[in-house]
Design an enzyme around this catalytic site. Structure first.
Site, mmCIF file in Angstrom:
data_model
loop_
_atom_site.group_PDB
_atom_site.id
_atom_site.type_symbol
_atom_site.label_atom_id
_atom_site.label_comp_id
_atom_site.label_asym_id
_atom_site.label_seq_id
_atom_site.Cartn_x
_atom_site.Cartn_y
_atom_site.Cartn_z
ATOM 1 C CE1 TYR A 144 61.351 12.204 99.768
ATOM 2 C CE2 TYR A 144 61.186 14.598 99.881
ATOM 3 C CZ TYR A 144 60.598 13.363 99.646
ATOM 4 O OH TYR A 144 59.280 13.292 99.303
ATOM 5 C CB CYS A 174 54.334 13.069 94.897
ATOM 6 S SG CYS A 174 55.855 13.837 94.305
#
Length: 356
Positions: free
Chosen positions: A191, A60
């Site tokens: 994103y 992450c």
């Protein structure tokens, strides 16, 4: 016992995972548990060496920031770390890399258990990074925007000798402004491109992302680091996005105007940081690629993980020493090598992960 608290309210974005919603732009839920661990314990959580455990998956980018900051500041002895595996389901990250699939300190199989230990009906996504209070085994905070700032400014009593000042008082206002801009335009911008639910949304976010990357390319043509001659929190925040760009965001998220390797300043800056102690030694490319290509089934339904790109050039020379440099700041120094238990598997590094 943890202080009394109310869980963040639920809303239509209660599932924190990144998913495509047809016809819509990607909207990240930014409501987090905003308790802070501070010197004065104002939120009921005083800084105490050995009391807390950082849960941070290498896959992450938001968690990668905390691993970098912890390394640079030398907080390994004061703040232990638990690392979930690279994949998760809609419920939670899991400790499948640990023996028996259980975190050895918390005794949990899932990070979700730490959230439920504090909020029995926690309504939002179970995210990393998170800091857990070991005595109560309950989550304290998952506010990734604040965690690294507090590691830099509130945990100073536990910093190593020679730790850099990542959040210098004289530059905080400018760092905060740059960080806000990078969050929306770059860190989360990739994103917004990758999870756009319509052609119009995709094209809008694609252009915004590349406009921001062009600005950073220009900025990094003036100084070695984002804020000048020394490393700061801003560099800690940008690097995890850049190091994932060519392996993931360029193809998987369709952010493909060009590769990062074709942008001289951004690419040399990335290579520079990758070979700087505390940055590249936190990066596990196999976990990164498995996470994105395996978890995001709506983007990659076959879950096939690509072998490329060739990452060997990350270890080639860079040109950043042409700038004035004071990497670690006055009286600062590089961190020592990572703890033996935290060394990235050599098979997951550039010379091996692409078959060189």
């Amino acid at each position: 016992m943890p202080p009394e608290a109310t869980a963040p309210a639920d809303d239509q974005h209660s599932t924190r995972g990144a998913y495509v919603t047809e016809g819509e732009s990607f909207d990240r839920d930014m409501t987090y548990i905003d308790d802070r661990i501070t010197r004065d314990g104002r939120d009921g959580w005083p800084v105490e060496g050995g009391r807390y455990r950082l849960i941070a998956a290498r896959a992450c980018p938001w968690a990668n920031r905390t691993l970098i900051a912890r390394r640079l500041l030398g907080l390994e002895d004061a703040l232990s770390v638990g690392m979930p595996g690279p994949t998760h389901d809609k419920r939670s990250w899991t400790f499948d890399l640990d023996e028996g699939g259980v975190d050895p300190v918390l005794g949990y199989e899932r990070l979700q258990q730490a959230y439920f230990a504090r909020f029995a009906d926690y309504p939002r996504g179970i995210t990393v990074p998170a800091i857990v209070d070991v005595p109560s085994r309950a989550v304290v905070t998952n506010d990734f925007q604040q965690i690294t700032l507090d590691l830099a400014a509130e945990w100073t009593a536990h910093h190593r000798e020679g730790a850099p000042d990542l959040y210098p008082v004289a530059q905080r206002e400018e760092i905060d402004a740059l960080n806000r801009w990078m969050l929306h335009r770059v860190n989360n911008g990739v994103y917004k491109v990758g999870f756009a639910g319509s052609q119009d949304a995709y094209e809008t976010e694609y252009r915004a992302l590349w406009s921001a990357l062009d600005e950073l390319e220009e900025r990094l043509g003036r100084s070695r680091y984002l804020m000048g001659a020394s490393l700061t929190e801003a560099d800690v925040r940008l690097f995890p996005t850049l190091i994932r760009f060519d392996p993931v965001y360029h193809g998987h998220f369709k952010a493909n105007r060009q590769t990062l390797a074709s942008m001289p300043n951004l690419w040399n800056y990335t290579k520079d940081l990758f070979t700087t102690p505390g940055f590249g030694d936190t990066v596990d490319f196999s976990q990164i690629k498995r996470h994105y290509y395996y978890v995001h089934e709506d983007i990659n339904p076959t879950q096939v993980v690509p072998l490329g790109p060739d990452l060997g050039p990350l270890l080639e020379g860079h040109d950043r020493d042409r700038f004035e440099t004071d990497t670690w700041g006055p009286e600062g120094s590089a961190p020592p090598p990572p703890l033996a238990s935290e060394v990235v598997d050599p098979a997951h590094t550039p010379l091996h992960v692409t078959g060189r």
